[in-house]
Scaffold this motif. Sequence first.
Motif, mmCIF file in Angstrom:
data_model
loop_
_atom_site.group_PDB
_atom_site.id
_atom_site.type_symbol
_atom_site.label_atom_id
_atom_site.label_comp_id
_atom_site.label_asym_id
_atom_site.label_seq_id
_atom_site.Cartn_x
_atom_site.Cartn_y
_atom_site.Cartn_z
ATOM 1 N N GLU A 93 -75.384 89.529 20.488
ATOM 2 C CA GLU A 93 -76.010 88.250 20.831
ATOM 3 C C GLU A 93 -75.902 87.975 22.331
ATOM 4 O O GLU A 93 -76.857 87.518 22.959
ATOM 5 C CB GLU A 93 -75.363 87.113 20.030
ATOM 6 N N PRO A 120 -83.707 81.387 18.951
ATOM 7 C CA PRO A 120 -83.988 81.649 17.538
ATOM 8 C C PRO A 120 -83.854 83.129 17.167
ATOM 9 O O PRO A 120 -83.558 83.458 16.018
ATOM 10 C CB PRO A 120 -85.440 81.179 17.366
ATOM 11 N N GLU A 169 -80.680 84.673 15.364
ATOM 12 C CA GLU A 169 -80.579 84.672 13.899
ATOM 13 C C GLU A 169 -81.190 85.917 13.279
ATOM 14 O O GLU A 169 -80.915 86.233 12.131
ATOM 15 C CB GLU A 169 -81.254 83.425 13.325
ATOM 16 N N ASN A 170 -82.012 86.633 14.036
ATOM 17 C CA ASN A 170 -82.686 87.824 13.516
ATOM 18 C C ASN A 170 -81.908 89.105 13.752
ATOM 19 O O ASN A 170 -82.365 90.176 13.360
ATOM 20 C CB ASN A 170 -84.081 87.959 14.142
ATOM 21 N N GLN A 229 -77.149 91.493 10.236
ATOM 22 C CA GLN A 229 -75.995 90.756 9.716
ATOM 23 C C GLN A 229 -74.688 91.494 9.953
ATOM 24 O O GLN A 229 -73.646 90.881 10.016
ATOM 25 C CB GLN A 229 -76.170 90.471 8.215
ATOM 26 N N GLY A 250 -72.086 84.022 11.096
ATOM 27 C CA GLY A 250 -73.420 84.553 10.893
ATOM 28 C C GLY A 250 -74.064 84.119 9.595
ATOM 29 O O GLY A 250 -74.805 84.861 8.984
ATOM 30 N N SER A 252 -76.559 82.309 8.815
ATOM 31 C CA SER A 252 -77.860 81.673 9.038
ATOM 32 C C SER A 252 -78.648 81.579 7.741
ATOM 33 O O SER A 252 -78.758 82.537 6.998
ATOM 34 C CB SER A 252 -78.658 82.438 10.085
ATOM 35 N N ASP A 263 -75.677 75.812 5.870
ATOM 36 C CA ASP A 263 -76.746 75.322 6.748
ATOM 37 C C ASP A 263 -77.672 74.364 6.002
ATOM 38 O O ASP A 263 -78.095 73.342 6.545
ATOM 39 C CB ASP A 263 -77.562 76.479 7.329
ATOM 40 N N SER A 313 -80.343 71.096 15.286
ATOM 41 C CA SER A 313 -81.570 71.622 15.875
ATOM 42 C C SER A 313 -82.289 70.505 16.591
ATOM 43 O O SER A 313 -82.142 69.340 16.267
ATOM 44 C CB SER A 313 -82.482 72.190 14.788
ATOM 45 N N ASP A 336 -80.739 75.393 18.042
ATOM 46 C CA ASP A 336 -79.524 74.612 17.869
ATOM 47 C C ASP A 336 -79.039 74.171 19.251
ATOM 48 O O ASP A 336 -78.702 75.003 20.098
ATOM 49 C CB ASP A 336 -78.482 75.494 17.173
ATOM 50 N N GLU A 361 -75.574 75.397 20.188
ATOM 51 C CA GLU A 361 -75.573 76.832 20.467
ATOM 52 C C GLU A 361 -76.187 77.111 21.848
ATOM 53 O O GLU A 361 -75.679 77.931 22.612
ATOM 54 C CB GLU A 361 -76.349 77.566 19.374
#
Length: 149
Positions: free
Chosen positions: A33, A68, A71-72, A75, A84, A86, A91, A102, A110, A113
Amino acid sequence: MSNGWRDKLAGARMRVDQEFNEQVIDSQFSNQEWGLIMTAVELDIDRPETPSEATLTANTENLEQIMPELENLPQGMARPGGGGDSGGVIDSLKSVLGFDSSDANGSGVDADELAAATELVEAYAAELQAHLEDQGRWTEVCSAAAAEQ
């Protein structure tokens, strides 16, 4: 094509990246990240013509666009401490209860974040400048930056 003064940062950045890794580990972001965050950041020098007053700054205006994408990431590279989750039950409950941080326009960014990423990037820039100063290279980098203006 050369990036001029930014090219002069390459070796220093590799060194600072190693030293800064501990702060990344202690943050809410995984190394993967953090790598993505840094792709959205451009380093600049404010007032390079006066090295004693110059400041290495991180232009973070593009951070919101890539947030964003965090989040992709796979994992398997989830955040330390299980961050993690998401799209999970927690959530969903936060959102239903109004604890979703958000932004109001629904872009899915977020705010907490984004603030944490910005703070970490600014700390990185400060550490990089300190390293350049300690190595006696700050004036050289500032002179190169000033020549490009």
